[in-house]
Design a protein around this motif. Structure first.
Motif, PDB file in Angstrom:
ATOM      1  N   LYS A  42      28.781 -38.437 -56.607  1.00 21.67           N
ATOM      2  CA  LYS A  42      29.146 -37.958 -55.269  1.00 21.67           C
ATOM      3  C   LYS A  42      30.331 -38.750 -54.716  1.00 21.67           C
ATOM      4  O   LYS A  42      30.512 -39.922 -55.034  1.00 21.67           O
ATOM      5  CB  LYS A  42      27.959 -38.103 -54.314  1.00 21.67           C
ATOM      6  CG  LYS A  42      26.704 -37.393 -54.777  1.00 21.67           C
ATOM      7  CD  LYS A  42      26.798 -35.941 -54.438  1.00 21.67           C
ATOM      8  CE  LYS A  42      25.481 -35.249 -54.795  1.00 21.67           C
ATOM      9  NZ  LYS A  42      25.692 -33.873 -55.122  1.00 21.67           N
ATOM     10  N   GLN A  83      34.296 -36.042 -56.686  1.00 14.53           N
ATOM     11  CA  GLN A  83      33.151 -35.291 -57.191  1.00 14.53           C
ATOM     12  C   GLN A  83      33.615 -33.942 -57.724  1.00 14.53           C
ATOM     13  O   GLN A  83      33.161 -33.478 -58.776  1.00 14.53           O
ATOM     14  CB  GLN A  83      32.158 -35.116 -56.032  1.00 14.53           C
ATOM     15  CG  GLN A  83      30.963 -34.254 -56.347  1.00 14.53           C
ATOM     16  CD  GLN A  83      30.065 -34.094 -55.125  1.00 14.53           C
ATOM     17  OE1 GLN A  83      30.139 -34.866 -54.177  1.00 14.53           O
ATOM     18  NE2 GLN A  83      29.221 -33.083 -55.162  1.00 14.53           N
ATOM     19  N   GLU A  84      34.570 -33.321 -57.019  1.00 16.72           N
ATOM     20  CA  GLU A  84      35.067 -31.999 -57.406  1.00 16.72           C
ATOM     21  C   GLU A  84      35.717 -32.023 -58.786  1.00 16.72           C
ATOM     22  O   GLU A  84      35.487 -31.120 -59.605  1.00 16.72           O
ATOM     23  CB  GLU A  84      36.068 -31.487 -56.363  1.00 16.72           C
ATOM     24  CG  GLU A  84      35.463 -31.220 -55.001  1.00 16.72           C
ATOM     25  CD  GLU A  84      35.291 -32.474 -54.116  1.00 16.72           C
ATOM     26  OE1 GLU A  84      34.729 -32.335 -53.023  1.00 16.72           O
ATOM     27  OE2 GLU A  84      35.713 -33.581 -54.522  1.00 16.72           O
ATOM     28  N   ILE A 110      35.180 -34.236 -61.208  1.00 13.92           N
ATOM     29  CA  ILE A 110      34.131 -34.504 -62.206  1.00 13.92           C
ATOM     30  C   ILE A 110      33.359 -33.230 -62.510  1.00 13.92           C
ATOM     31  O   ILE A 110      33.140 -32.878 -63.673  1.00 13.92           O
ATOM     32  CB  ILE A 110      33.200 -35.636 -61.718  1.00 13.92           C
ATOM     33  CG1 ILE A 110      33.982 -36.960 -61.643  1.00 13.92           C
ATOM     34  CG2 ILE A 110      31.977 -35.772 -62.626  1.00 13.92           C
ATOM     35  CD1 ILE A 110      33.263 -38.078 -60.909  1.00 13.92           C
ATOM     36  N   GLU A 111      32.964 -32.512 -61.465  1.00 11.25           N
ATOM     37  CA  GLU A 111      32.192 -31.279 -61.645  1.00 11.25           C
ATOM     38  C   GLU A 111      33.003 -30.176 -62.325  1.00 11.25           C
ATOM     39  O   GLU A 111      32.449 -29.319 -62.999  1.00 11.25           O
ATOM     40  CB  GLU A 111      31.647 -30.793 -60.296  1.00 11.25           C
ATOM     41  CG  GLU A 111      30.548 -31.692 -59.770  1.00 11.25           C
ATOM     42  CD  GLU A 111      30.098 -31.345 -58.355  1.00 11.25           C
ATOM     43  OE1 GLU A 111      30.712 -30.454 -57.706  1.00 11.25           O
ATOM     44  OE2 GLU A 111      29.126 -31.980 -57.898  1.00 11.25           O
ATOM     45  N   ALA A 112      34.335 -30.210 -62.165  1.00  6.51           N
ATOM     46  CA  ALA A 112      35.202 -29.206 -62.794  1.00  6.51           C
ATOM     47  C   ALA A 112      35.560 -29.580 -64.233  1.00  6.51           C
ATOM     48  O   ALA A 112      36.283 -28.852 -64.903  1.00  6.51           O
ATOM     49  CB  ALA A 112      36.476 -29.028 -61.970  1.00  6.51           C
ATOM     50  N   GLY A 113      35.064 -30.732 -64.697  1.00  6.18           N
ATOM     51  CA  GLY A 113      35.343 -31.160 -66.060  1.00  6.18           C
ATOM     52  C   GLY A 113      36.731 -31.768 -66.231  1.00  6.18           C
ATOM     53  O   GLY A 113      37.203 -31.925 -67.349  1.00  6.18           O
TER      54      GLY A 113
END
Length: 165
Positions: A2, A109-110, A112-115
């Protein structure tokens, strides 16, 4: 991870536990150095990596990596770059594109979550132009509680015309 956790890791007080070498090590067209930090209150482990191009002084990088024991990997939390020539694009957040400006990459976080690389997002800064200025600002921003001159003597005496706080 986060965004709140990322900011907490960047700003928590840190101490040097494995100091940088007195001189930078040559590696190809770059000179490199690194040192290890621990969070003062939690024992979290960090690595600071310093990189300077041998010929182009504006091409440098100073980064803070966090060792995530759950993932068993290092995550780049923040990276200060000089105004080098390559093009940068903030692909995940706002698709902004620019080059030849000093800039600070921050893990999100964005991303990381998008790879993407954790520190894909970057903002242009005018707070520094050269490595020494960036290192002083970095030292303050990541909250290393020891005096920078313990490890980089005379860093604030870089110029007669500009006093570096």
């Amino acid at each position: 991870m986060k965004n709140e956790k990322i900011q907490e890791l960047i700003s928590c007080p840190k101490v040097v536990v494995d100091k940088p070498r007195r001189t930078f090590k040559n590696k190809g067209k770059h000179k490199e150095n690194e040192f290890v930090l621990n969070a003062k209150n939690s024992g979290e482990k960090f690595i600071v990596r310093l990189r300077k191009h041998s010929e182009f002084v504006e091409n440098f990088s100073i980064m803070l990596e966090y060792f995530d024991s759950e993932l068993n990997m290092n995550i780049k939390l923040i990276r200060f770059n000089g105004p080098h020539q390559s093009i940068h694009r903030n692909m995940v957040i706002n698709n902004e594109t620019w080059s030849s400006k000093s800039h600070i990459h921050i893990a999100t976080q964005e991303a990381i979550e998008a790879g993407q690389r954790a520190e894909n997002f970057a903002e242009i800064t005018e707070e520094y132009q050269v490595f020494e200025e960036a290192l002083i600002l970095f030292w303050q921003r990541v909250n290393i509680t020891e005096d920078i001159e313990n490890y980089f003597p005379n860093i604030r005496q870089r110029s007669l015309f500009k006093i570096i706080k």
